[in-house]
Design a protein around this motif. Sequence first.
Motif, short mmCIF file in Angstrom:
data_model
loop_
_atom_site.label_atom_id
_atom_site.label_comp_id
_atom_site.label_asym_id
_atom_site.label_seq_id
_atom_site.Cartn_x
_atom_site.Cartn_y
_atom_site.Cartn_z
N TYR A 34 0.76 -1.30 0.01
CA TYR A 34 0.05 -0.07 -0.10
C TYR A 34 0.83 1.26 0.13
O TYR A 34 1.86 1.32 0.49
CB TYR A 34 -0.95 0.11 1.16
N SER A 60 -3.36 4.31 0.82
CA SER A 60 -4.33 3.68 -0.15
C SER A 60 -5.07 2.72 0.72
O SER A 60 -6.05 2.14 -0.23
CB SER A 60 -3.71 3.21 -1.28
N THR A 62 -7.71 0.73 2.91
CA THR A 62 -9.07 0.74 3.48
C THR A 62 -8.85 0.54 4.95
O THR A 62 -8.06 -0.02 5.52
CB THR A 62 -10.11 0.07 2.96
N THR A 96 -7.56 6.55 5.07
CA THR A 96 -7.67 6.22 3.68
C THR A 96 -7.83 7.58 2.93
O THR A 96 -8.70 8.44 3.22
CB THR A 96 -8.61 5.26 3.33
N PHE A 97 -7.09 7.48 1.75
CA PHE A 97 -7.17 8.63 1.04
C PHE A 97 -8.55 9.10 0.79
O PHE A 97 -9.21 8.15 0.59
CB PHE A 97 -6.30 8.51 -0.17
N ARG A 98 -8.72 10.18 0.85
CA ARG A 98 -10.30 10.76 0.67
C ARG A 98 -10.37 10.95 -0.81
O ARG A 98 -9.72 11.69 -1.57
CB ARG A 98 -10.61 11.77 1.25
N GLY A 99 -11.76 10.77 -1.25
CA GLY A 99 -12.22 11.10 -2.72
C GLY A 99 -13.19 12.37 -2.63
O GLY A 99 -13.30 12.98 -1.80
N HIS A 109 -19.22 3.48 0.20
CA HIS A 109 -18.25 4.74 0.54
C HIS A 109 -19.24 5.92 0.42
O HIS A 109 -19.54 6.33 -0.62
CB HIS A 109 -16.88 4.82 -0.40
N ASN A 123 -17.32 8.99 3.85
CA ASN A 123 -16.03 7.82 3.70
C ASN A 123 -16.08 7.60 2.03
O ASN A 123 -16.40 6.30 1.67
CB ASN A 123 -16.92 6.83 4.23
N TYR A 125 -13.60 6.94 -0.69
CA TYR A 125 -12.04 6.93 -0.78
C TYR A 125 -11.58 7.41 -2.18
O TYR A 125 -12.26 7.26 -3.29
CB TYR A 125 -11.65 5.49 -0.61
N THR A 127 -7.78 8.92 -4.50
CA THR A 127 -6.37 8.97 -4.57
C THR A 127 -5.68 9.94 -3.89
O THR A 127 -6.27 10.78 -3.00
CB THR A 127 -5.88 9.35 -6.11
N ASP A 131 -6.96 13.30 -2.12
CA ASP A 131 -6.83 13.56 -0.89
C ASP A 131 -6.45 14.99 -0.39
O ASP A 131 -6.75 15.43 0.55
CB ASP A 131 -6.00 12.39 -0.11
#
Length: 443
Positions: A34, A60, A62, A96-99, A109, A123, A125, A127, A131
């Motif tokens: 990861y 990356s 979860t 975790t990287f947020r989207g 999510h 929630n 997610y 890249t 993020d």
Amino acid sequence: MQPVVLTRAEHNISRQQISENALKVLYRLNKAGYDAYLVGGGVRDLLLGRSPKDFDVATSATPEQVKHLFSNCRLVGRRFRLAHVLFGREVIEVATFRGHHHQVNTNKHISAQSAEGMLLRDNVYGTIEEDAERRDFTVNALYYNIADFSVLGFAGGLQDLDARRLELIGDPETRYREDPVRMIRAVRFSAKLGLSISPRTEAPIKTLAPLLADIPPARLFEETLKLFLAGQGLETYKQLHHYGLFAPLFPETAEVMGKGNNRYGRFIELALANTDERIAQDLRVTPAFLYAALLWGPVETRTQEFVNDGGLGYYDAFMLACDDVIGRQVKTVAIPRRFSSVVRDIWQLQERLPKRAGKRPHRLLEHPKFRAGYDFLLLRAELDPRLKELAEWWTDFQQDNPVKPQPRHADLSDHQAVSDHEPAKPKPKRRRPRRHPRRRKEA
């Protein structure tokens, strides 16, 4: 959101400055395939030559995948699902990287917003670029890559850090509506790091300050600890007033000072300056003393109102005012009972300290919160000449009647159980009674 990348030779961060436990988390995530980065305030403070109080990780993986890697992990949060990896008292927070909010995928999510634009669940997610775009300030969109020890700065964060400028990522009004706490975070970072808030970042704050009323009181309690107990409490207090953010946090106090009574404002400044000085000397402080100072104006004012309008005696009016002020305040900023009980003790001692006849002074010296009440009296006496003689009398009385030393009001950590006596000893483990085999009845 293309990052500026600093190679290992181009920045001052060393792994020796990073928590050993944070490194364990970073290495294990990286070894499992990861992406793993130290992120946010920890990277920012290291670049500024400061020692971070905590270290956060972005990855990356979860939350469920993080939990699978660490047996000492627990998942927390509904609005923001996070993994906490526990190493004794140290907690490494892994996110975790947020989207982006509009993204929807098949892994539950979920993102949801209130009618005012505040994020209720988040929630989604994505890249590392997404993020970074979701971070609040550019100086927090900084990532330390454990794979090659480089530093990635998004949205001009490295340039803003060099310029000592606090810049919000994205449209300020939209970002503040998503999370109104960002407004007081702006003030905190400005005071703490000596950063100037950019004109576009500060422009909507006064208009949107009332949105803080939508934030849960428990969360605002944690935020006020960061505001006032980080060593720059006085400067933070002044900026909160400047941007109209103090009144939503302490409406009772703001109302009293709004009536032209600047004496209480000076008293709060004196208490905050005293707190900042103790923190600079690496002495512990407690929220109880600070809250007692912040709410003292409303207590005195409400007491007089109860005497004049309710026909109560002074003592009854004072006791009622103490309960009334705390009861109103906890609706805005929750004060845990372990602190509010000490606040009441400090206030009530102000009524007992003037009574010096007979054996009362000796009994007061044995009061668990005497030193906190005495310190509070000293602060009051600096602004009220009528209390000078009383404060000096108690100073002399203590010198003439030494007792077993007790910690002063600020010798208590901000999160430990409040007690001026010895810390509670751990309860001995109860032994499980031995089980004897049941005798079989003879036929």
